[in-house]
Design an enzyme around this catalytic site. Sequence first.
Site, PDB file in Angstrom:
ATOM      1  N   GLY A  76      -7.556  18.088  -1.936  1.00 48.69           N
ATOM      2  CA  GLY A  76      -6.401  18.225  -1.304  1.00 48.69           C
ATOM      3  C   GLY A  76      -5.923  16.962  -0.708  1.00 48.69           C
ATOM      4  O   GLY A  76      -6.224  15.713  -1.075  1.00 48.69           O
ATOM      5  N   SER A  77      -5.038  16.841   0.314  1.00 47.36           N
ATOM      6  CA  SER A  77      -4.525  15.711   0.849  1.00 47.36           C
ATOM      7  C   SER A  77      -5.448  14.987   1.659  1.00 47.36           C
ATOM      8  O   SER A  77      -5.140  13.614   1.479  1.00 47.36           O
ATOM      9  CB  SER A  77      -3.446  16.250   1.898  1.00 47.36           C
ATOM     10  OG  SER A  77      -3.782  17.032   2.976  1.00 47.36           O
ATOM     11  N   GLU A 101      -8.369  14.156   0.791  1.00 50.64           N
ATOM     12  CA  GLU A 101      -9.421  13.725  -0.355  1.00 50.64           C
ATOM     13  C   GLU A 101      -8.741  12.468  -1.258  1.00 50.64           C
ATOM     14  O   GLU A 101      -9.223  11.650  -1.931  1.00 50.64           O
ATOM     15  CB  GLU A 101      -9.996  14.608  -0.936  1.00 50.64           C
ATOM     16  CG  GLU A 101     -10.914  15.428  -0.430  1.00 50.64           C
ATOM     17  CD  GLU A 101     -10.528  16.413   0.358  1.00 50.64           C
ATOM     18  OE1 GLU A 101     -10.505  16.692   1.447  1.00 50.64           O
ATOM     19  OE2 GLU A 101      -9.153  17.251  -0.008  1.00 50.64           O
ATOM     20  N   GLU A 104     -12.939  26.078  -5.798  1.00 51.96           N
ATOM     21  CA  GLU A 104     -13.893  25.400  -5.187  1.00 51.96           C
ATOM     22  C   GLU A 104     -15.168  25.902  -5.634  1.00 51.96           C
ATOM     23  O   GLU A 104     -16.154  25.240  -5.831  1.00 51.96           O
ATOM     24  CB  GLU A 104     -13.899  24.972  -3.779  1.00 51.96           C
ATOM     25  CG  GLU A 104     -12.718  24.148  -3.533  1.00 51.96           C
ATOM     26  CD  GLU A 104     -11.275  24.761  -3.104  1.00 51.96           C
ATOM     27  OE1 GLU A 104     -11.281  25.926  -3.548  1.00 51.96           O
ATOM     28  OE2 GLU A 104     -10.548  24.090  -2.369  1.00 51.96           O
ATOM     29  N   HIS A 124     -12.149  20.107  -0.479  1.00 54.17           N
ATOM     30  CA  HIS A 124     -10.932  19.811   0.551  1.00 54.17           C
ATOM     31  C   HIS A 124     -11.425  20.520   1.838  1.00 54.17           C
ATOM     32  O   HIS A 124     -11.120  21.493   2.146  1.00 54.17           O
ATOM     33  CB  HIS A 124      -9.687  20.463  -0.139  1.00 54.17           C
ATOM     34  CG  HIS A 124      -8.495  20.349   0.818  1.00 54.17           C
ATOM     35  ND1 HIS A 124      -8.319  19.188   1.413  1.00 54.17           N
ATOM     36  CD2 HIS A 124      -7.501  21.165   1.151  1.00 54.17           C
ATOM     37  CE1 HIS A 124      -7.242  19.241   2.064  1.00 54.17           C
ATOM     38  NE2 HIS A 124      -6.861  20.595   1.870  1.00 54.17           N
ATOM     39  N   HIS A 148     -36.873  42.472  -3.861  1.00 55.95           N
ATOM     40  CA  HIS A 148     -35.454  42.785  -3.952  1.00 55.95           C
ATOM     41  C   HIS A 148     -35.138  44.209  -2.988  1.00 55.95           C
ATOM     42  O   HIS A 148     -33.998  44.504  -2.863  1.00 55.95           O
ATOM     43  CB  HIS A 148     -35.017  42.968  -5.243  1.00 55.95           C
ATOM     44  CG  HIS A 148     -33.520  43.003  -5.557  1.00 55.95           C
ATOM     45  ND1 HIS A 148     -32.711  43.317  -6.796  1.00 55.95           N
ATOM     46  CD2 HIS A 148     -32.333  42.841  -4.492  1.00 55.95           C
ATOM     47  CE1 HIS A 148     -31.490  43.332  -6.525  1.00 55.95           C
ATOM     48  NE2 HIS A 148     -31.367  42.681  -5.121  1.00 55.95           N
ATOM     49  N   GLY A 201     -29.133  35.013  -6.772  1.00 58.10           N
ATOM     50  CA  GLY A 201     -28.246  36.600  -6.925  1.00 58.10           C
ATOM     51  C   GLY A 201     -26.976  36.640  -6.534  1.00 58.10           C
ATOM     52  O   GLY A 201     -26.297  37.617  -6.829  1.00 58.10           O
TER      53      GLY A 201
END
Length: 518
Positions: free
Chosen positions: A25-26, A28, A47, A70, A277, A395
């Site tokens: 984004g701006s 970066e 992302e 970002h 689990h 998972g």
Amino acid sequence: MPNVREVTIGLLRELGMTTVFGNPGSTELPMFRDFPADFRYVMGLQESVVLGMADGYAQGTKRAAIVNLHSSAGVGHALGNVFSAFKNQTPLVVTAGQQARSILPYEPFLFAERAAEFPRPFVKWSCEPARAEDVPAALHRAWLVAMEPPCGPTFVSIPIDDWDRDCEPFRMRTVHAIRAPDADAIAACGVALSKSKNPLIVVGAGVARDNAWDHVIALAERHNALVKVAPMSARCSFPEDHPLFAGFLTAGREAIVAALAPHDFVLALGGPMSLYHVEGHGPHVPAGCDVWLIGDNHVHAAWAPAGTAIVAQCDMAIELLLQGPPPTARPQHAPRQPLPPLDGAAMTDAYVLQQIAALRSPESIIVEEAPSSRGPMHDRLPIVRKDTFYTTASGGLGHGLPAAVGMAMARPNDKVIAVLGDGSAMYAIQGLHAAVQHKLPVSFVIIKNNRYEALHHFGQHFGMQELVGTKFPELDFCLLAQGHGLTARRATDAASLDEALRWSFAATGPTLVEAVVL
């Protein structure tokens, strides 16, 4: 004097991190001014997809990959796969932009409040450097920590105005980590193993990470010990066509105890054995069973509910065990009998997985995220070569599709087959675009059952006969693929399935097969 960007680019080049995964984004953009020709930027359309691609790439290259996100919004989107990378023990250096330092007191638009805290606890280390000139040192520390076993993601927040600040040249340091096991502890384990009457070896993902596939085969054959795979293991650690292979442990306390009951000695290598689990009761291991655990993750060693733990690299530990006392005489084990083949009269997930096994090359790489088909996969799609199976240890969904893309980038000479559930695929469908952009020969095989089958299974566990919002027959993966630039075929019966799989596995670019199952 060079600036922060120039020094950082030089550091990344020295570290071998010239492939950058991101969705900038701006905040970066200044990082990429005068982007060098020997670097490659891999754009992801969301992302979490970026993280998944970098995860697959890092696992395939066995080196930390760099990810560019970002600010808070991008890190937030990516957190699910940051969690997966943490559980996968994948080395990643994750960076995110921050607003200019001069306006941070005014809470500017798109700034990151307490940026270094946001991705915790699923990064090993994180910081926002106190000064612009500290950015290269922070990135180097992030790389060192990411690569130190147990490997994992790290995070650095970088203000937008840091990149053009003056910076002294930075010199990399070398850190030598001691990873050898305690010799006395290994000797005690070796004596117990040699004296046991019916030993069992349980292998986890750490065996693959430590390149100990051949070591485990040698140890099992020396001691005539059966080998089972740890619950939810994310890697392949033993050939599933070997006569000593004995199957997979289920992630439940009672089921694990029942599977261990015939054995007086259990050696768990490279990952947690007592991974549950669902809620269970009773003992964690059978009475009279001597349990030892060896792996590089001290956290696994600490929370294991039973057994003696040794924190060490699996390859080094097994090398010492192979030098231990000879085993006692033990009877030979009868090998597992293969299941009778399915004839395709019913288009089930088991049949699809059987045909993938029959038509693929054994050296091809399976990247899997089809949770409700994991049992049929164990039965019908044996993994018989090292470093040819990858799935998520967390998972969480949305890892498998982009991880297959990253894996194909890391291993361009190997065929990658992504075996995905329809629900899983929709979490990261944008990853198809990167496969097209980079012309990667990935075969995406979508097992389409028109519902979240895993939730229906667990609904029965909880006594729920009907679930809301879990069916989606309207999805058309062939059209979704075409919308991203892929060619695709739909298979609805045995004949069309074989034709589609042969076509996809022979393709030199990305393809998708939608296998519609009952």
